[in-house]
Design a protein around this motif. Structure first.
Motif, PDB file in Angstrom:
ATOM      1  N   ARG A   4      86.476 -85.571 -62.229  1.00 34.56           N
ATOM      2  CA  ARG A   4      87.471 -86.425 -61.569  1.00 34.56           C
ATOM      3  C   ARG A   4      88.192 -85.680 -60.446  1.00 34.56           C
ATOM      4  O   ARG A   4      88.373 -86.207 -59.353  1.00 34.56           O
ATOM      5  N   ARG A   5      88.589 -84.449 -60.722  1.00 36.38           N
ATOM      6  CA  ARG A   5      89.324 -83.655 -59.733  1.00 36.38           C
ATOM      7  C   ARG A   5      88.456 -83.395 -58.488  1.00 36.38           C
ATOM      8  O   ARG A   5      88.907 -83.559 -57.356  1.00 36.38           O
ATOM      9  N   ILE A   6      87.196 -83.042 -58.688  1.00 37.83           N
ATOM     10  CA  ILE A   6      86.313 -82.737 -57.560  1.00 37.83           C
ATOM     11  C   ILE A   6      85.943 -84.006 -56.800  1.00 37.83           C
ATOM     12  O   ILE A   6      85.858 -83.994 -55.573  1.00 37.83           O
ATOM     13  N   GLU A   7      85.739 -85.112 -57.512  1.00 42.04           N
ATOM     14  CA  GLU A   7      85.472 -86.382 -56.827  1.00 42.04           C
ATOM     15  C   GLU A   7      86.641 -86.749 -55.911  1.00 42.04           C
ATOM     16  O   GLU A   7      86.438 -87.177 -54.773  1.00 42.04           O
ATOM     17  N   ARG A   8      87.849 -86.569 -56.405  1.00 41.80           N
ATOM     18  CA  ARG A   8      89.040 -86.896 -55.603  1.00 41.80           C
ATOM     19  C   ARG A   8      89.166 -86.003 -54.379  1.00 41.80           C
ATOM     20  O   ARG A   8      89.465 -86.475 -53.289  1.00 41.80           O
ATOM     21  N   GLY A  32      83.035 -86.916 -52.551  1.00 43.67           N
ATOM     22  CA  GLY A  32      81.575 -86.901 -52.636  1.00 43.67           C
ATOM     23  C   GLY A  32      81.095 -87.536 -53.929  1.00 43.67           C
ATOM     24  O   GLY A  32      81.882 -87.963 -54.770  1.00 43.67           O
ATOM     25  N   ARG A  33      79.789 -87.573 -54.077  1.00 50.68           N
ATOM     26  CA  ARG A  33      79.154 -88.136 -55.279  1.00 50.68           C
ATOM     27  C   ARG A  33      78.710 -86.992 -56.173  1.00 50.68           C
ATOM     28  O   ARG A  33      77.907 -86.147 -55.760  1.00 50.68           O
ATOM     29  N   VAL A  34      79.207 -86.959 -57.393  1.00 49.98           N
ATOM     30  CA  VAL A  34      78.842 -85.900 -58.333  1.00 49.98           C
ATOM     31  C   VAL A  34      77.435 -86.154 -58.842  1.00 49.98           C
ATOM     32  O   VAL A  34      77.120 -87.234 -59.339  1.00 49.98           O
ATOM     33  N   LEU A  35      76.583 -85.141 -58.693  1.00 48.47           N
ATOM     34  CA  LEU A  35      75.194 -85.253 -59.132  1.00 48.47           C
ATOM     35  C   LEU A  35      74.990 -84.693 -60.530  1.00 48.47           C
ATOM     36  O   LEU A  35      74.201 -85.228 -61.304  1.00 48.47           O
ATOM     37  N   SER A  36      75.682 -83.586 -60.827  1.00 49.51           N
ATOM     38  CA  SER A  36      75.548 -82.987 -62.157  1.00 49.51           C
ATOM     39  C   SER A  36      76.739 -82.083 -62.426  1.00 49.51           C
ATOM     40  O   SER A  36      77.432 -81.650 -61.509  1.00 49.51           O
ATOM     41  N   VAL A  37      76.937 -81.808 -63.700  1.00 48.80           N
ATOM     42  CA  VAL A  37      77.979 -80.877 -64.126  1.00 48.80           C
ATOM     43  C   VAL A  37      77.441 -80.120 -65.337  1.00 48.80           C
ATOM     44  O   VAL A  37      76.749 -80.696 -66.177  1.00 48.80           O
ATOM     45  N   GLU A  38      77.722 -78.824 -65.364  1.00 53.52           N
ATOM     46  CA  GLU A  38      77.276 -78.021 -66.504  1.00 53.52           C
ATOM     47  C   GLU A  38      78.305 -76.940 -66.791  1.00 53.52           C
ATOM     48  O   GLU A  38      79.051 -76.526 -65.919  1.00 53.52           O
ATOM     49  N   ARG A  39      78.338 -76.513 -68.042  1.00 51.59           N
ATOM     50  CA  ARG A  39      79.220 -75.429 -68.461  1.00 51.59           C
ATOM     51  C   ARG A  39      78.567 -74.105 -68.145  1.00 51.59           C
ATOM     52  O   ARG A  39      77.358 -73.963 -68.274  1.00 51.59           O
ATOM     53  N   MET A  40      79.386 -73.148 -67.744  1.00 50.20           N
ATOM     54  CA  MET A  40      78.882 -71.788 -67.575  1.00 50.20           C
ATOM     55  C   MET A  40      79.952 -70.820 -68.033  1.00 50.20           C
ATOM     56  O   MET A  40      81.122 -71.185 -68.141  1.00 50.20           O
ATOM     57  N   HIS A  41      79.557 -69.630 -68.335  1.00 47.16           N
ATOM     58  CA  HIS A  41      80.470 -68.605 -68.832  1.00 47.16           C
ATOM     59  C   HIS A  41      80.427 -67.436 -67.860  1.00 47.16           C
ATOM     60  O   HIS A  41      79.353 -66.940 -67.539  1.00 47.16           O
ATOM     61  N   ARG A  95      85.360 -66.315 -69.269  1.00 40.40           N
ATOM     62  CA  ARG A  95      85.980 -67.640 -69.103  1.00 40.40           C
ATOM     63  C   ARG A  95      84.905 -68.716 -69.120  1.00 40.40           C
ATOM     64  O   ARG A  95      83.791 -68.503 -68.661  1.00 40.40           O
ATOM     65  N   ASP A  96      85.276 -69.876 -69.606  1.00 40.53           N
ATOM     66  CA  ASP A  96      84.400 -71.045 -69.542  1.00 40.53           C
ATOM     67  C   ASP A  96      84.709 -71.794 -68.259  1.00 40.53           C
ATOM     68  O   ASP A  96      85.858 -72.157 -67.997  1.00 40.53           O
ATOM     69  N   LEU A  97      83.687 -72.010 -67.438  1.00 39.18           N
ATOM     70  CA  LEU A  97      83.829 -72.684 -66.159  1.00 39.18           C
ATOM     71  C   LEU A  97      82.918 -73.895 -66.110  1.00 39.18           C
ATOM     72  O   LEU A  97      81.959 -73.997 -66.876  1.00 39.18           O
ATOM     73  N   ASN A  98      83.209 -74.804 -65.195  1.00 39.44           N
ATOM     74  CA  ASN A  98      82.362 -75.971 -64.979  1.00 39.44           C
ATOM     75  C   ASN A  98      81.746 -75.870 -63.587  1.00 39.44           C
ATOM     76  O   ASN A  98      82.456 -75.713 -62.596  1.00 39.44           O
ATOM     77  N   ARG A  99      80.423 -75.962 -63.518  1.00 38.60           N
ATOM     78  CA  ARG A  99      79.690 -75.920 -62.254  1.00 38.60           C
ATOM     79  C   ARG A  99      79.309 -77.354 -61.912  1.00 38.60           C
ATOM     80  O   ARG A  99      78.616 -78.026 -62.679  1.00 38.60           O
ATOM     81  N   VAL A 100      79.782 -77.828 -60.757  1.00 35.21           N
ATOM     82  CA  VAL A 100      79.621 -79.229 -60.387  1.00 35.21           C
ATOM     83  C   VAL A 100      78.872 -79.329 -59.059  1.00 35.21           C
ATOM     84  O   VAL A 100      79.285 -78.732 -58.068  1.00 35.21           O
ATOM     85  N   LYS A 101      77.764 -80.073 -59.067  1.00 36.53           N
ATOM     86  CA  LYS A 101      77.010 -80.332 -57.833  1.00 36.53           C
ATOM     87  C   LYS A 101      77.471 -81.657 -57.256  1.00 36.53           C
ATOM     88  O   LYS A 101      77.535 -82.666 -57.965  1.00 36.53           O
ATOM     89  N   VAL A 102      77.767 -81.644 -55.941  1.00 40.07           N
ATOM     90  CA  VAL A 102      78.302 -82.821 -55.269  1.00 40.07           C
ATOM     91  C   VAL A 102      77.501 -83.068 -53.989  1.00 40.07           C
ATOM     92  O   VAL A 102      77.191 -82.138 -53.260  1.00 40.07           O
ATOM     93  N   MET A 103      77.196 -84.340 -53.724  1.00 34.71           N
ATOM     94  CA  MET A 103      76.567 -84.704 -52.465  1.00 34.71           C
ATOM     95  C   MET A 103      77.638 -85.312 -51.569  1.00 34.71           C
ATOM     96  O   MET A 103      78.308 -86.279 -51.955  1.00 34.71           O
ATOM     97  N   ASP A 104      77.815 -84.734 -50.365  1.00 32.74           N
ATOM     98  CA  ASP A 104      78.837 -85.254 -49.458  1.00 32.74           C
ATOM     99  C   ASP A 104      78.298 -86.459 -48.685  1.00 32.74           C
ATOM    100  O   ASP A 104      77.133 -86.851 -48.854  1.00 32.74           O
TER     101      ASP A 104
END
Length: 80
Positions: free
Chosen positions: A24-28, A32-41, A45-54
């Motif tokens: 939601r935060r990245i879309e705002r 862009g359009r979120v294509l995928s999201v995945e957890r990574m470490h 720290r636990d992070l979220n990797r988000v792919k977005v198409m502009d």
């Protein structure tokens, strides 16, 4: 054994909530359009990797730290 299962379910629910918040935060912020999201470490720290198409069709990758609640950082050199 039952308590361990309940704790695991709660942990998964928190992870899912943080991923939804990141999306939601990245879309705002990118509009862009979120294509995928995945957890990574990373670095403990636990992070979220988000792919977005502009709007021009370019795919960008952002890394969001749900604990910082700040602006997501664009991952340099990691665009597809």
């Amino acid at each position: 054994m039952r308590a361990a299962v309940i704790r695991g379910d709660a942990s998964r629910a928190r992870a899912q909530d943080s991923m939804s918040d990141s999306v939601r935060r990245i879309e705002r912020t990118t509009r862009g359009r979120v294509l995928s999201v995945e957890r990574m470490h990373s670095d403990g720290r636990d992070l979220n990797r988000v792919k977005v198409m502009d709007d021009s069709g370019r795919v960008r990758v952002y890394v969001d730290d749900p604990q910082q609640r700040g602006r997501a950082q664009r991952a340099r050199g990691d665009d597809d």
